[in-house]
Motif scaffolding. Structure first.
Motif, PDB file in Angstrom:
ATOM      1  N   VAL A 311       0.800  -1.145  -0.085  1.00  0.00           N
ATOM      2  CA  VAL A 311       0.027  -0.003   0.289  1.00  0.00           C
ATOM      3  C   VAL A 311       0.761   1.259  -0.093  1.00  0.00           C
ATOM      4  O   VAL A 311       0.701   2.296  -0.763  1.00  0.00           O
ATOM      5  CB  VAL A 311      -0.988  -0.028   1.302  1.00  0.00           C
ATOM      6  N   GLY A 312       1.994   1.117   0.919  1.00  0.00           N
ATOM      7  CA  GLY A 312       2.809   2.428   0.857  1.00  0.00           C
ATOM      8  C   GLY A 312       3.459   2.535  -0.628  1.00  0.00           C
ATOM      9  O   GLY A 312       3.438   3.842  -0.900  1.00  0.00           O
ATOM     10  N   SER A 313       3.709   1.518  -1.174  1.00  0.00           N
ATOM     11  CA  SER A 313       4.284   1.686  -2.572  1.00  0.00           C
ATOM     12  C   SER A 313       3.413   2.356  -3.565  1.00  0.00           C
ATOM     13  O   SER A 313       3.884   3.305  -4.517  1.00  0.00           O
ATOM     14  CB  SER A 313       4.573   0.280  -3.022  1.00  0.00           C
ATOM     15  N   VAL A 314       2.251   1.923  -3.789  1.00  0.00           N
ATOM     16  CA  VAL A 314       1.289   2.614  -4.725  1.00  0.00           C
ATOM     17  C   VAL A 314       0.985   3.884  -4.139  1.00  0.00           C
ATOM     18  O   VAL A 314       0.834   4.650  -4.799  1.00  0.00           O
ATOM     19  CB  VAL A 314       0.172   1.715  -4.699  1.00  0.00           C
ATOM     20  N   VAL A 315       0.794   4.077  -2.762  1.00  0.00           N
ATOM     21  CA  VAL A 315       0.615   5.687  -2.199  1.00  0.00           C
ATOM     22  C   VAL A 315       1.580   6.475  -2.984  1.00  0.00           C
ATOM     23  O   VAL A 315       1.170   7.718  -3.306  1.00  0.00           O
ATOM     24  CB  VAL A 315       0.542   5.507  -0.897  1.00  0.00           C
ATOM     25  N   LEU A 316       2.911   6.170  -2.784  1.00  0.00           N
ATOM     26  CA  LEU A 316       3.949   6.810  -3.488  1.00  0.00           C
ATOM     27  C   LEU A 316       3.829   6.950  -4.878  1.00  0.00           C
ATOM     28  O   LEU A 316       3.902   8.221  -5.235  1.00  0.00           O
ATOM     29  CB  LEU A 316       5.173   6.460  -3.001  1.00  0.00           C
ATOM     30  N   ASP A 317       3.447   6.156  -5.604  1.00  0.00           N
ATOM     31  CA  ASP A 317       3.187   6.268  -7.132  1.00  0.00           C
ATOM     32  C   ASP A 317       2.266   7.270  -7.383  1.00  0.00           C
ATOM     33  O   ASP A 317       2.296   8.223  -7.999  1.00  0.00           O
ATOM     34  CB  ASP A 317       2.458   5.000  -7.810  1.00  0.00           C
ATOM     35  N   ILE A 318       0.996   7.087  -6.628  1.00  0.00           N
ATOM     36  CA  ILE A 318      -0.213   7.883  -6.917  1.00  0.00           C
ATOM     37  C   ILE A 318       0.352   9.530  -6.225  1.00  0.00           C
ATOM     38  O   ILE A 318      -0.052  10.549  -7.237  1.00  0.00           O
ATOM     39  CB  ILE A 318      -1.410   7.805  -5.920  1.00  0.00           C
ATOM     40  N   MET A 319       1.074   9.478  -5.241  1.00  0.00           N
ATOM     41  CA  MET A 319       1.556  11.047  -4.799  1.00  0.00           C
ATOM     42  C   MET A 319       2.399  11.428  -5.918  1.00  0.00           C
ATOM     43  O   MET A 319       2.143  12.687  -6.300  1.00  0.00           O
ATOM     44  CB  MET A 319       2.480  10.848  -3.466  1.00  0.00           C
ATOM     45  N   VAL A 320       3.339  10.931  -6.622  1.00  0.00           N
ATOM     46  CA  VAL A 320       4.331  11.462  -7.517  1.00  0.00           C
ATOM     47  C   VAL A 320       3.510  11.757  -8.742  1.00  0.00           C
ATOM     48  O   VAL A 320       3.630  12.663  -9.613  1.00  0.00           O
ATOM     49  CB  VAL A 320       5.497  10.400  -7.603  1.00  0.00           C
ATOM     50  N   GLU A 321       2.345  10.922  -9.046  1.00  0.00           N
ATOM     51  CA  GLU A 321       1.919  11.195 -10.405  1.00  0.00           C
ATOM     52  C   GLU A 321       0.791  12.224 -10.342  1.00  0.00           C
ATOM     53  O   GLU A 321       0.645  13.092 -11.489  1.00  0.00           O
ATOM     54  CB  GLU A 321       1.081   9.818 -10.764  1.00  0.00           C
ATOM     55  N   THR A 322       0.245  12.476  -9.259  1.00  0.00           N
ATOM     56  CA  THR A 322      -0.860  13.412  -9.273  1.00  0.00           C
ATOM     57  C   THR A 322      -0.751  14.646  -8.332  1.00  0.00           C
ATOM     58  O   THR A 322      -1.483  15.304  -8.358  1.00  0.00           O
ATOM     59  CB  THR A 322      -2.160  12.612  -8.429  1.00  0.00           C
ATOM     60  N   THR A 323       0.563  14.460  -7.606  1.00  0.00           N
ATOM     61  CA  THR A 323       0.878  15.618  -6.792  1.00  0.00           C
ATOM     62  C   THR A 323      -0.583  16.425  -5.919  1.00  0.00           C
ATOM     63  O   THR A 323      -0.607  17.613  -6.284  1.00  0.00           O
ATOM     64  CB  THR A 323       1.624  16.925  -7.617  1.00  0.00           C
ATOM     65  N   PRO A 324      -0.989  15.764  -5.094  1.00  0.00           N
ATOM     66  CA  PRO A 324      -2.335  16.028  -4.401  1.00  0.00           C
ATOM     67  C   PRO A 324      -2.075  17.265  -3.751  1.00  0.00           C
ATOM     68  O   PRO A 324      -2.895  18.018  -3.112  1.00  0.00           O
ATOM     69  CB  PRO A 324      -2.592  14.806  -3.641  1.00  0.00           C
ATOM     70  N   TRP A 325      -0.891  17.540  -3.233  1.00  0.00           N
ATOM     71  CA  TRP A 325      -0.455  18.889  -2.466  1.00  0.00           C
ATOM     72  C   TRP A 325      -0.920  20.031  -3.272  1.00  0.00           C
ATOM     73  O   TRP A 325      -1.021  21.278  -2.437  1.00  0.00           O
ATOM     74  CB  TRP A 325       0.969  18.721  -2.022  1.00  0.00           C
ATOM     75  N   GLN A 326      -0.683  20.108  -4.495  1.00  0.00           N
ATOM     76  CA  GLN A 326      -1.073  21.126  -5.253  1.00  0.00           C
ATOM     77  C   GLN A 326      -2.686  21.570  -4.943  1.00  0.00           C
ATOM     78  O   GLN A 326      -3.064  22.729  -4.734  1.00  0.00           O
ATOM     79  CB  GLN A 326      -1.049  21.278  -6.647  1.00  0.00           C
ATOM     80  N   GLN A 327      -3.328  20.503  -5.121  1.00  0.00           N
ATOM     81  CA  GLN A 327      -4.798  20.699  -4.920  1.00  0.00           C
ATOM     82  C   GLN A 327      -4.999  21.180  -3.461  1.00  0.00           C
ATOM     83  O   GLN A 327      -6.175  21.831  -3.185  1.00  0.00           O
ATOM     84  CB  GLN A 327      -5.509  19.392  -5.326  1.00  0.00           C
ATOM     85  N   ALA A 328      -4.350  20.370  -2.318  1.00  0.00           N
ATOM     86  CA  ALA A 328      -4.516  20.766  -1.295  1.00  0.00           C
ATOM     87  C   ALA A 328      -4.351  22.195  -0.841  1.00  0.00           C
ATOM     88  O   ALA A 328      -4.931  22.935  -0.026  1.00  0.00           O
ATOM     89  CB  ALA A 328      -3.490  20.003  -0.164  1.00  0.00           C
TER      90      ALA A 328
END
Ligand SMILES: Cc1ncc(COP(=O)(O)O)c(C=O)c1O
Length: 426
Positions: A311-328
């Motif tokens: 789960v940690g591994s896919v979370v990091l993939d999603i983080m890098v691909e979608t950069t959700p911090w920008q939306q935040a």
């Protein structure tokens, strides 16, 4: 054989875990999706707690669920001392996501356990014992982490002697509090705390800090303060440990809140959103520091568990691909602006503040004084309207909003209009 549910034993869950708290007294959840929790009757609630800040990508994110399902079919558990392919994969990805050119990863399961592991590393590396933490800090509730957690009523259950820790003032940069808690005042106080430690004959092993204090009221430190802490720690020959368990993984509008713009602590502690709901935490740092702790000193059965690592591994993939911090960052500033407007219209709301989707404001009475009663009433009214969040903080009057970073326009509208209705009714 008798059905075990038919036995006459009576079982309840311990009060100490807080499920008897007013928020959940009448609520029992059975499913979730994105920003929403659904109770057993099917009623939906907007999760303004974001699963205590762990659900940055939203509940039941399809890729997280798929990765967990695939790993469940292959390898759930090995025990901490046996390596797995997925764990090695997560180590590589964490290294790439971290601020360290050379990075060692020390896996643990919970945030409190990670804090204890980081303190052990600092003690092993410096061969010193004393730790400096900050007033109003929160680092977890296991007996070791409680040494650093500030609140007396929690500390009362620590088995550790209290002389291993000193608490120094932490800045409060909003509202009426800044007088004695400015950045400069707190940096000077930290210098004095170091001198106190030296006078006691105990040079510090580490300075442990939350870049934003969350539990005791959403109190962000300035960059200047974090830089100052690192400089003071360097001159005292001790390590800086940033507790980014809450502030990490995009919550505050950047991948990590404290560790950015060239500010890098010796050790970085992460947890919560790394597993987006599965328990996994870690301490990151240069291998020469992390490996000061000898082999076998920090194991626990579920550390580095393959399921959590997948789960940690896919979370990091999603983080890098979608950069959700920008939306935040975008959504968060809209909410804070909206709260500021509410605050000018009604004296009930004071000092709206936040970084990304780590947002807080205080409930105050007509004299502008902190009002725990109003904060409780605010929380209850919002819950009745399908909006859940926690209130608390060192004055027991802070409303804390830490929803999933992925909330959309419609959800933003729901959150803001519900807050406005609550204010209008109080
Ligand atoms: C800053 C910080 N550190 C440590 C912890 C402890 O983490 P856990 O509850 O996973 O033990 C928390 C939990 O809220 C936290 O906010």
């Amino acid at each position: 054989m008798q059905n075990f549910l038919e036995l006459e034993n009576v079982a309840i869950e311990a009060d100490s875990t807080g499920t008897s708290h007013m928020l959940s007294e009448t609520l029992v959840f059975s499913r979730a999706s994105g920003c929403w929790l659904f109770d057993t009757s099917g009623k939906r609630f907007f999760d303004g707690t974001g699963g205590s800040g762990a659900i940055n990508l939203g509940h039941q994110h399809p890729r997280v669920v798929d990765a967990a399902m695939a790993q469940l079919q292959k390898l759930i558990h090995t025990g901490c001392k046996l390596q797995s392919d997925i764990r090695a994969e997560l180590v590589t990805k964490l290294g790439a996501f971290s601020p360290y050119k050379q990075c060692a990863v020390l896996f643990t399961v919970t945030g409190a356990e990670a804090i204890e592991a980081a303190l052990k590393v600092a003690r092993a590396y410096t061969e010193r014992k004393l730790v400096i933490a900050f007033e109003r800090s929160y680092h977890g509730k296991t007996t070791g982490a409680l040494m650093a957690t500030w609140r007396e009523q929690l500390k009362a259950y620590s088995v550790l002697p209290q002389h291993g820790i000193l608490h120094s003032p932490y800045p409060i940069l909003h509202s009426s509090h800044n007088q004695n808690y400015s950045t400069n005042f707190c940096l000077q106080a930290l210098q004095k705390t170091i001198e106190q430690a030296l006078d006691m004959g105990h040079p510090p092993a580490a300075i442990l800090i939350e870049p934003i204090q969350v539990t005791e009221g959403v109190l962000p430190a300035s960059r200047e303060f974090l830089e100052g802490v690192i400089a003071i720690a360097k001159s005292a020959g001790c390590l800086t440990i940033f507790d980014e368990i809450y502030t990490g993984f995009g919550r505050c509008g950047t991948p990590f809140y404290g560790s950015q713009d060239g500010i890098t602590p010796d050790l970085l502690v992460i947890g919560k959103a790394l597993g987006n709901g599965l328990p996994i935490s870690a301490t990151l740092g240069n291998p020469t520091l992390i490996n000061a702790l000898p082999s076998g000193i920090q194991t626990s059965t579920f550390s580095g568990q393959p399921l959590a690592c997948a789960v940690g591994s896919v979370v990091l993939d999603i983080m890098v691909e979608t950069t959700p911090w920008q939306q935040a960052r975008r959504t968060g500033s809209l909410i804070v602006e909206f709260l500021k407007e509410l605050a000018t219209n009604r004296c009930l709301i004071s000092a709206p503040r936040g970084e990304g989707l780590m947002i807080g404001f205080d409930c105050v009475d007509s004299q502008g004084l902190p009002s725990p009663e109003l904060a409780k009433a605010f929380t209850k009214k919002a819950m009745a309207k399908g909006l859940i969040f926690y209130c608390g903080g060192f004055e027991d009057c802070t409303i804390k909003l830490t929803p999933p970073l992925t909330m959309n326009e419609e959800e933003l509208e729901f959150l803001m209009s519900t807050l406005a209705h609550v204010v209008a009714e109080l």
